[in-house]
Scaffold this motif. Structure first.
Motif, PDB file in Angstrom:
ATOM      1  N   GLU A 137      67.165  72.219  25.895  1.00 34.63           N
ATOM      2  CA  GLU A 137      67.748  74.080  25.052  1.00 34.63           C
ATOM      3  C   GLU A 137      68.985  73.447  24.130  1.00 34.63           C
ATOM      4  N   LEU A 138      69.275  72.486  24.370  1.00 35.41           N
ATOM      5  CA  LEU A 138      70.221  71.995  23.277  1.00 35.41           C
ATOM      6  C   LEU A 138      69.281  72.412  22.318  1.00 35.41           C
ATOM      7  N   LEU A 139      67.783  72.216  22.440  1.00 33.72           N
ATOM      8  CA  LEU A 139      67.288  71.967  20.365  1.00 33.72           C
ATOM      9  C   LEU A 139      66.774  73.258  20.166  1.00 33.72           C
ATOM     10  N   ARG A 140      66.605  74.428  21.746  1.00 36.82           N
ATOM     11  CA  ARG A 140      66.279  75.874  21.006  1.00 36.82           C
ATOM     12  C   ARG A 140      67.337  76.179  20.467  1.00 36.82           C
ATOM     13  N   THR A 141      68.635  76.512  20.639  1.00 37.10           N
ATOM     14  CA  THR A 141      69.849  76.493  20.448  1.00 37.10           C
ATOM     15  C   THR A 141      69.765  76.349  18.958  1.00 37.10           C
ATOM     16  N   VAL A 142      70.484  74.995  19.103  1.00 35.06           N
ATOM     17  CA  VAL A 142      69.527  74.618  17.569  1.00 35.06           C
ATOM     18  C   VAL A 142      68.879  74.911  16.353  1.00 35.06           C
ATOM     19  N   ALA A 143      67.988  75.773  16.856  1.00 33.70           N
ATOM     20  CA  ALA A 143      66.747  76.528  15.911  1.00 33.70           C
ATOM     21  C   ALA A 143      66.830  77.784  15.742  1.00 33.70           C
ATOM     22  N   ARG A 144      67.290  77.643  17.087  1.00 34.14           N
ATOM     23  CA  ARG A 144      68.264  79.792  16.804  1.00 34.14           C
ATOM     24  C   ARG A 144      69.314  79.863  15.478  1.00 34.14           C
ATOM     25  N   VAL A 145      69.830  79.097  16.221  1.00 36.83           N
ATOM     26  CA  VAL A 145      71.455  78.848  14.920  1.00 36.83           C
ATOM     27  C   VAL A 145      70.520  78.607  13.782  1.00 36.83           C
TER      28      VAL A 145
END
Ligand code: FNR
Length: 749
Positions: A137-145
């Protein structure tokens, strides 16, 4: 019902209403120029019992409305920043709670940010607690950010060694050093953190931000650690408006270009085009994989290991054993394979791969640490035949970029940690600057007073969740970390038994097991081992069950006290006592033993004879007393010397002893005489028996003794008296026997 509950519920509801939470802003300053480059938005609840953000977040977490509160805080931050006209190029740092990473709605924020004149540069702060709990989830959020063109800051770096390992995968634009780094005395742990952070910052151009700078000494330390940005009371306290007197500056450029951060479909696909591939049977890949595991063990806690197994059946018992070691000694370990559970063994992050996932056909092992990266990336060629002969095409690469992307590809699949409450957010606005709150504090209800008490106590306090597999630690206080010699990051999630060594009492452990199984309290003193040096210490352990509202045991609280000094002092005391007892026994023995002959002394035999008479009265039997006197001792002494005379007496004593029964007594009586006491004789034959033994003793004592090489025969005189026939007490018996031996009675006492 809890009397304050309705009040708390009302306060929480008020916080969640539009405008219920507000933001305060703390400047982030460039250390070289003193220019402000950003503000961090910190949440404050509405006035009342939940004004402090730590209490507010704990209440929201408990009530299951954390996501709502978190979103409300960000909206407050954005609105506040835009409303107060945060001037470009200043950036706004906002926090996100790990639990709600993937659900955090960003669209609303985008709209608010877009309304800022000149746009709003946003940096999302992610705490390291999210790393282990929800890496995908963290990596996905970072990608979105990044897609939004926003920046990422990794918070609290250094509080846990594992965050160092994740740094290259997350590629944060700003690394925020935990405030302990500037406030505490430097030690090896700080050196390790700085080594990794500086390596990352140099390689990527990321900014290093030191938190908790309250005075000039902290500032000097921050610079020494390599920080270029700073935050803390020295530069400004949180205030309702993002405004201060300082000149304006801007953050360095982002580390990763906008839109980057998504990894290709599988680790194998991360290999650059044209990479030379080799063919190898499974047997070789096994050995290569083990070699990488050994590298990981060598790297230790700053290392992340991700590995794929195709199917769960390939995660064999011997693999389990090796991965147990990896979990124990490295920062984060994940295993992916079809059919693998979310926790194949305690602490190991398992992920069940879908049958059509390309990773299902790969054999990947990636080992990543701040100064080391390696990836074994292999693809099953689908050959048939014996399992060990199955063929793969593979590359073994030490290219850091490939390894980082391959690790990211696998971590993007790792399932969130199963059934584990995420530790509470560090009390991010209330306490900073100050010490971070211990993880797991939400488990303790009201954070403030309890936390400070737990941090202050010299006893180690821990909480273990007995519902989770292998009963892992979910909370430890600082004293527990000190006692164990291991940091909180390495403790949480493990069973306490790793503190034990081969000398830990198995009986005590069995009692602990039984008490936990029965949900009962127990107290034991165990030998535990401290830190990597494995220094032994005595741990006085009190365990007590903690129940939920329904009365079911959900956790155990442990209070650990180092009683090494007491135990060692007690041992020394016991040894002293044993030694003193030995001396006393010897003194006692000497007081009743004639030093020359080793026989009983006169005083002793007198007492013993009285006892014998007392017993004989009760038993109805008889006691005889025989005097054996050596004649002419003075003449022997004159002729052969005093030593020879003593030798004669010693030999005589030994001969007498040799003729007697076990319970008979023999004592040195006067300088040249002995007394023998025969207890327990049959009453009707006592006189005869006494006469027989007297004759035997006379014969034994009268034999030749070699003195100075010459056999010498000394004459002996003997006499006997019997109780009750001849006398009715010891003195009477002596008198009779001495007269019979032709001796004058000696003075009586
Ligand atoms: C423990 N245990 C434990 N053991 C130890 O050696 N040192 C310690 O400080 C602690 N602390 C502790 C706290 C709490 C709350 C619990 C529930 C337990 C005991 C350990 O975890 C384990 O229960 C014992 O080793 C017995 O179980 P095993 O190892 O036979 O499974």
């Amino acid at each position: 019902m809890d009397p304050v509950r309705p009040e708390l519920d009302a306060a929480l509801a008020a916080a969640l209403r539009p405008g219920g939470v507000r933001s305060v802003f703390q400047p982030i300053v460039e250390l070289d120029t003193g220019a402000v480059v950003a503000y961090e938005a910190l949440a404050r609840g509405p006035e009342g019992p939940l004004q402090r953000p730590d209490l507010l977040f704990a209440a929201a977490r408990e009530a299951g409305v954390l996501a709502e509160l978190d979103a409300a805080c960000r909206v407050a931050a954005f609105s506040g920043a835009v409303g107060h006209g945060l001037p470009a190029p200043l950036a706004l740092f906002v926090n996100v709670e790990p639990e709600v990473l993937d659900t955090a709605p960003l669209d609303e924020l985008l709209a608010i940010a877009g309304s800022a004149p000149g746009g709003l540069r946003v940096v999302l702060e992610i705490t390291e607690r999210a790393l282990a709990a929800r890496p995908a989830e963290l990596l996905r959020t970072v990608a979105r950010v990044r897609e939004l063109g926003w920046g990422v800051a990794l918070d609290d770096v250094g509080a846990e060694a594992m965050s160092l390992a994740f740094m290259p995968i997350l590629r944060p634009d700003v690394v925020k050093l935990d405030l302990r780094l500037v406030q505490e005395r430097p030690g090896p742990a700080i050196a390790q953190i700085m080594n990794a952070v500086n390596a990352y910052a140099q390689a990527t151009g990321a900014a290093v931000l030191a938190e908790g700078i309250e005075n000039d000494a902290h500032l000097a330390m921050a610079r020494a650690l390599g920080a270029t940005l700073g935050q803390g009371w020295l530069f400004g306290r949180p205030s309702p408006e993002p405004a201060c007197e300082r000149p304006l500056g801007s953050l360095p450029a982002p580390v990763a270009p906008p839109g980057s951060g998504t990894e290709p479909g599988s680790p194998f696909a991360c290999l650059p085009a044209g990479t030379a591939l080799r063919r190898a049977p499974k047997a070789l890949l096994i050995e290569l994989s083990k070699q990488l595991e050994r590298e990981a063990l060598r790297l230790g806690e700053t290392c992340v290991v991700t590995a794929t197994f195709q199917e769960a059946r390939h995660f064999t018992p011997s693999t389990t054993q090796r991965y147990r070691d990896l979990v124990e000694r490295t920062g984060f370990v994940a295993a992916l394979g079809e059919g693998l559970p979310t926790e194949p063994l305690p602490g190991l992050r398992g992920t069940d791969l879908a049958g059509d996932d390309p990773v299902r056909g790969e054999w990947d092992v990636v080992v990543l640490a701040p100064h080391f990266a390696v990836a074994l990336l292999a693809r099953d060629l689908g050959t048939t035949g014996p399992d060990l002969q199955r063929e793969f095409e593979y590359a073994l690469t030490y290219d850091r970029d490939v390894a980082v992307r391959a690790a990211g590809s696998l971590l993007g699949r790792v399932a969130p940690r199963a059934g584990r409450t995420l530790p509470a957010a560090p009390t991010r606005s209330a306490v900073r600057p100050g010490s971070p709150a211990p993880a797991g504090l939400d488990l303790l209800g009201d954070a403030g007073l309890v936390r400070r008490a737990l941090e202050a106590t010299p006893s180690g306090v821990c909480l273990v969740d007995v519902r989770l597999p292998d009963q892992p630690l979910v909370y430890v206080n600082p004293a527990f970390e000190r006692l164990a010699g291991v940091s909180r990051g390495e403790l949480l999630g493990r069973n306490c038994r790793f503190l034990q060594g081969p000398d830990t009492d198995p009986g005590a452990l069995a009692r602990i097991r039984a008490a936990i199984a029965a949900g009962e309290e127990c107290r034991e003193v165990l030998v535990n081992l401290r830190g990597p040096e494995r220094t032994p210490w005595y741990n006085e352990l009190h365990l007590a069950p903690v129940t939920d509202a329904a009365g079911a045991v959900v956790q155990y609280i442990g209070v650990q006290v180092d009683v090494t000094e007491q135990v060692l002092a007690q041992r020394a005391l016991e040894q002293e006592r044993d030694r003193a007892r030995g001396y006393l026994a010897r003194i006692e023995e000497l007081s009743v033993t004639d030093p020359l002959t080793g026989l009983a002394t006169r005083r002793h035999v007198q007492e013993q004879t009285e006892t014998a008479l007392w017993n004989a009265r009760g038993a109805g039997d008889a006691v005889a007393l025989i005097v054996v006197a050596v004649d002419g001792l003075a003449a022997i002494e004159d002729r052969y010397g005093p030593a020879a005379a003593e030798e004669l007496l010693t030999a005589t004593g030994q001969r007498l002893r040799g003729r007697l029964r076990r319970g008979d007594l023999v004592a040195r009586w006067a300088r040249d005489s002995f007394v023998v006491v025969l207890p327990g004789l049959a009453a009707d034959s006592a006189v005869r028996e006494a006469a027989r033994i007297r004759a035997a003793l006379a014969e034994a004592a009268g034999g030749p003794v070699a003195l100075d090489g010459t056999p010498v025969v000394a004459g002996v005189s003997t006499g006997a008296g019997c109780w009750p026939a001849d006398a009715d007490d010891v003195a009477g018996l002596l008198s009779v026997a001495e007269r019979a031996a032709g001796r004058l009675p000696v003075a009586r006492r």
